[in-house]
Design an enzyme around this catalytic site. Structure first.
Site, PDB file in Angstrom:
ATOM      1  N   MET A 256     -30.737  94.515 -68.037  1.00 52.52           N
ATOM      2  CA  MET A 256     -29.472  93.977 -67.529  1.00 52.52           C
ATOM      3  C   MET A 256     -29.513  93.873 -66.010  1.00 52.52           C
ATOM      4  O   MET A 256     -29.887  94.833 -65.326  1.00 52.52           O
ATOM      5  CB  MET A 256     -28.310  94.869 -67.949  1.00 52.52           C
ATOM      6  CG  MET A 256     -28.027  94.882 -69.444  1.00 52.52           C
ATOM      7  SD  MET A 256     -27.569  93.258 -70.097  1.00 52.52           S
ATOM      8  CE  MET A 256     -26.077  92.899 -69.166  1.00 52.52           C
TER       9      MET A 256
ATOM     10  N   HIS B 243     -27.546  82.995 -76.731  1.00 55.19           N
ATOM     11  CA  HIS B 243     -27.293  84.410 -76.480  1.00 55.19           C
ATOM     12  C   HIS B 243     -25.841  84.684 -76.863  1.00 55.19           C
ATOM     13  O   HIS B 243     -24.912  84.090 -76.304  1.00 55.19           O
ATOM     14  CB  HIS B 243     -27.528  84.716 -74.997  1.00 55.19           C
ATOM     15  CG  HIS B 243     -27.466  86.170 -74.661  1.00 55.19           C
ATOM     16  ND1 HIS B 243     -28.512  87.054 -74.890  1.00 55.19           N
ATOM     17  CD2 HIS B 243     -26.483  86.912 -74.095  1.00 55.19           C
ATOM     18  CE1 HIS B 243     -28.181  88.258 -74.480  1.00 55.19           C
ATOM     19  NE2 HIS B 243     -26.946  88.204 -73.995  1.00 55.19           N
TER      20      HIS B 243
ATOM     21  N   GLY C  28     -25.893  87.069 -63.991  1.00 58.28           N
ATOM     22  CA  GLY C  28     -26.008  86.435 -62.681  1.00 58.28           C
ATOM     23  C   GLY C  28     -27.173  85.481 -62.546  1.00 58.28           C
ATOM     24  O   GLY C  28     -27.533  85.109 -61.416  1.00 58.28           O
TER      25      GLY C  28
ATOM     26  N   MET D 237     -23.319  94.903 -77.551  1.00 64.83           N
ATOM     27  CA  MET D 237     -22.726  95.874 -76.620  1.00 64.83           C
ATOM     28  C   MET D 237     -21.660  96.658 -77.380  1.00 64.83           C
ATOM     29  O   MET D 237     -20.455  96.542 -77.130  1.00 64.83           O
ATOM     30  CB  MET D 237     -22.160  95.145 -75.397  1.00 64.83           C
ATOM     31  CG  MET D 237     -23.235  94.572 -74.503  1.00 64.83           C
ATOM     32  SD  MET D 237     -22.612  93.461 -73.217  1.00 64.83           S
ATOM     33  CE  MET D 237     -22.544  91.922 -74.137  1.00 64.83           C
TER      34      MET D 237
ATOM     35  N   GLY E  43     -17.349  90.315 -66.377  1.00 61.92           N
ATOM     36  CA  GLY E  43     -17.728  88.997 -65.891  1.00 61.92           C
ATOM     37  C   GLY E  43     -17.624  88.904 -64.382  1.00 61.92           C
ATOM     38  O   GLY E  43     -17.042  89.756 -63.716  1.00 61.92           O
ATOM     39  N   GLY E  44     -18.220  87.849 -63.836  1.00 65.90           N
ATOM     40  CA  GLY E  44     -18.081  87.546 -62.422  1.00 65.90           C
ATOM     41  C   GLY E  44     -18.844  88.462 -61.487  1.00 65.90           C
ATOM     42  O   GLY E  44     -18.530  88.529 -60.295  1.00 65.90           O
TER      43      GLY E  44
ATOM     44  N   GLY F 122     -25.126  81.885 -68.333  1.00 65.18           N
ATOM     45  CA  GLY F 122     -23.857  81.482 -68.929  1.00 65.18           C
ATOM     46  C   GLY F 122     -23.235  80.304 -68.224  1.00 65.18           C
ATOM     47  O   GLY F 122     -23.461  79.146 -68.565  1.00 65.18           O
TER      48      GLY F 122
ATOM     49  N   SER G 257     -25.717  81.856 -72.604  1.00 62.33           N
ATOM     50  CA  SER G 257     -24.730  82.770 -73.177  1.00 62.33           C
ATOM     51  C   SER G 257     -23.483  81.999 -73.568  1.00 62.33           C
ATOM     52  O   SER G 257     -22.812  81.405 -72.719  1.00 62.33           O
ATOM     53  CB  SER G 257     -24.362  83.860 -72.166  1.00 62.33           C
ATOM     54  OG  SER G 257     -23.247  84.595 -72.627  1.00 62.33           O
TER      55      SER G 257
ATOM     56  N   HIS H 180     -26.583  90.100 -78.629  1.00 66.96           N
ATOM     57  CA  HIS H 180     -26.610  91.218 -77.685  1.00 66.96           C
ATOM     58  C   HIS H 180     -25.458  92.144 -78.043  1.00 66.96           C
ATOM     59  O   HIS H 180     -24.299  91.864 -77.739  1.00 66.96           O
ATOM     60  CB  HIS H 180     -26.476  90.677 -76.260  1.00 66.96           C
ATOM     61  CG  HIS H 180     -26.443  91.729 -75.204  1.00 66.96           C
ATOM     62  ND1 HIS H 180     -26.059  91.474 -73.906  1.00 66.96           N
ATOM     63  CD2 HIS H 180     -26.758  93.058 -75.240  1.00 66.96           C
ATOM     64  CE1 HIS H 180     -26.134  92.578 -73.190  1.00 66.96           C
ATOM     65  NE2 HIS H 180     -26.545  93.558 -73.985  1.00 66.96           N
TER      66      HIS H 180
ATOM     67  N   ASP I 154     -22.960  87.344 -77.109  1.00 66.91           N
ATOM     68  CA  ASP I 154     -22.522  88.635 -76.571  1.00 66.91           C
ATOM     69  C   ASP I 154     -21.437  89.238 -77.448  1.00 66.91           C
ATOM     70  O   ASP I 154     -20.327  88.700 -77.559  1.00 66.91           O
ATOM     71  CB  ASP I 154     -21.983  88.462 -75.152  1.00 66.91           C
ATOM     72  CG  ASP I 154     -23.083  88.233 -74.138  1.00 66.91           C
ATOM     73  OD1 ASP I 154     -24.046  89.019 -74.123  1.00 66.91           O
ATOM     74  OD2 ASP I 154     -22.997  87.264 -73.361  1.00 66.91           O
TER      75      ASP I 154
ATOM     76  N   ASP J 157     -30.433  89.355 -68.082  1.00 63.50           N
ATOM     77  CA  ASP J 157     -29.087  88.893 -68.414  1.00 63.50           C
ATOM     78  C   ASP J 157     -28.132  89.347 -67.320  1.00 63.50           C
ATOM     79  O   ASP J 157     -27.986  90.550 -67.073  1.00 63.50           O
ATOM     80  CB  ASP J 157     -28.675  89.471 -69.772  1.00 63.50           C
ATOM     81  CG  ASP J 157     -27.256  89.088 -70.180  1.00 63.50           C
ATOM     82  OD1 ASP J 157     -26.651  88.215 -69.522  1.00 63.50           O
ATOM     83  OD2 ASP J 157     -26.756  89.645 -71.173  1.00 63.50           O
TER      84      ASP J 157
ATOM     85  N   MET K 166     -19.039  92.442 -77.933  1.00 69.05           N
ATOM     86  CA  MET K 166     -18.466  93.604 -77.234  1.00 69.05           C
ATOM     87  C   MET K 166     -17.361  94.198 -78.093  1.00 69.05           C
ATOM     88  O   MET K 166     -16.543  93.466 -78.648  1.00 69.05           O
ATOM     89  CB  MET K 166     -17.898  93.189 -75.876  1.00 69.05           C
ATOM     90  CG  MET K 166     -18.866  92.470 -74.973  1.00 69.05           C
ATOM     91  SD  MET K 166     -18.100  92.046 -73.371  1.00 69.05           S
ATOM     92  CE  MET K 166     -19.323  90.907 -72.717  1.00 69.05           C
TER      93      MET K 166
END
Length: 311
Positions: free
Chosen positions: A231, A97, A267, A140, A238-239, A287, A72, A138, A99, A265, A101
């Site tokens: 997912m 990948h 973790g 979103m 994040g995190g 990522g 990612s 992706h 992302d 996708d 958003m």
């Protein structure tokens, strides 16, 4: 020159077969991968009820396609994003990948088609469907149909929208389009295919996997996705920690559709890849595990080996 999905007469051969009724009718799930996950990863019976295959004729084979590693770029160095993308492909990544958003479907905002256009110049487009250099976008976003053509022009190869957005959005097919008509997942998949792109469909953690069965079992292959994304974190944040309780969804899809690309996708790292690979995922989005590694090439190899060793 970027590849495009072939015209309709060849499209059925280009895409993956999604037959789900080739097993004997007396096949039972006792020895299934879902059962192994229940034993080994301690999922509750309740969490599996909405994830187990509903069709008694489900295949028992769980052979997945080869591993595809899709780092990612959200974790890349944005000050040198083009170079980071080309370096990652050179280090062994298959896809990138991307992302997207919009601040509506998810609270955060990342970037849009102009950035994709810029980084496309740094990565050679794939020479075949699902090939190296694929931009796996992706989406979103709240209105996924509006942006298909914009991202196609920018260099997207696989347009992956969210089921949750497709059932609540309009059929407007341009950023400035206005219509009261609604779209649907099947209609949107066909639209993406008609534009010459591969189509993916994603589901959030709170969405049950069985919403996908009617879409995946559609006899009209123009309306069947080329990939399913499960997912393993809540999108847009994040995190977060890897949500292992989402893996029964992966297994349910894999058992019904052995040849389908199934992506995870959120973790994913060397610490969590074994669980995802056991479940049947073959497209791995990672990522910080890749972009933050001392040796990204080694991490990519390890992720790939974890998937391919289970085929």
């Amino acid at each position: 020159m970027a590849w495009t999905v072939p015209s309709k007469p060849e499209k059925a051969d280009q895409r993956l077969p999604h037959q789900s009724q080739n097993c004997p009718s007396d096949v039972t799930p006792q020895a299934s991968t879902v059962s192994r996950l229940l034993r080994h990863h301690h999922f509750s019976q309740t969490s599996l009820l909405h994830c187990q295959p509903l069709n008694p004729r489900t295949r028992t084979s769980t052979m997945a396609p080869p591993a595809i590693i899709a780092p990612s770029i959200l974790s890349a160095d944005f000050a040198a994003l083009g170079q980071a993308c080309s370096d990652t492909i050179a280090q062994g990544a298959d896809w990138l990948h991307v992302d997207i958003m919009d601040g509506h479907f998810v609270p955060n905002i990342t970037f849009g088609a102009p950035v994709v256009t810029k980084i496309r110049r740094h990565v050679e487009p794939p020479k075949e469907a699902h090939g190296r250099g694929t931009f796996d976008c992706h989406m979103m976003i709240a209105e996924p149909k509006r942006w298909v053509r914009e991202f196609k022009s920018a260099g997207c190869n696989l347009y992956c929208f969210h089921y949750e957005a497709a059932i609540n959005s309009t059929a407007a097919d341009s950023p400035s389009g206005v219509t009261d008509a609604k779209t649907s997942p099947k209609e949107l998949i066909k639209f993406i295919h008609d534009e010459g792109l591969l189509a993916g469909i994603a589901i959030k953690p709170k969405t049950p996997v069985d919403v996908l069965w009617d879409i995946l079992e559609n006899p009209n292959k123009d309306e069947v996705p080329d990939m399913v994304l499960v997912m393993t974190v809540e999108p847009g944040f994040g995190g977060q920690s890897f949500m292992a309780d989402q893996l029964p969804k992966v297994t349910a899809v894999r058992e019904r559709y052995p040849d389908l690309h199934v992506e995870v996708d959120g973790g994913l790292s060397e610490k969590t890849i074994d669980k995802a690979a056991d479940a049947g995922a073959n497209v791995i989005v990672a990522g910080s595990a890749v972009f933050g590694a001392n040796d990204p090439a080694e991490v990519i190899r390890n992720l790939r080996n974890a998937v391919d060793s289970r085929r």
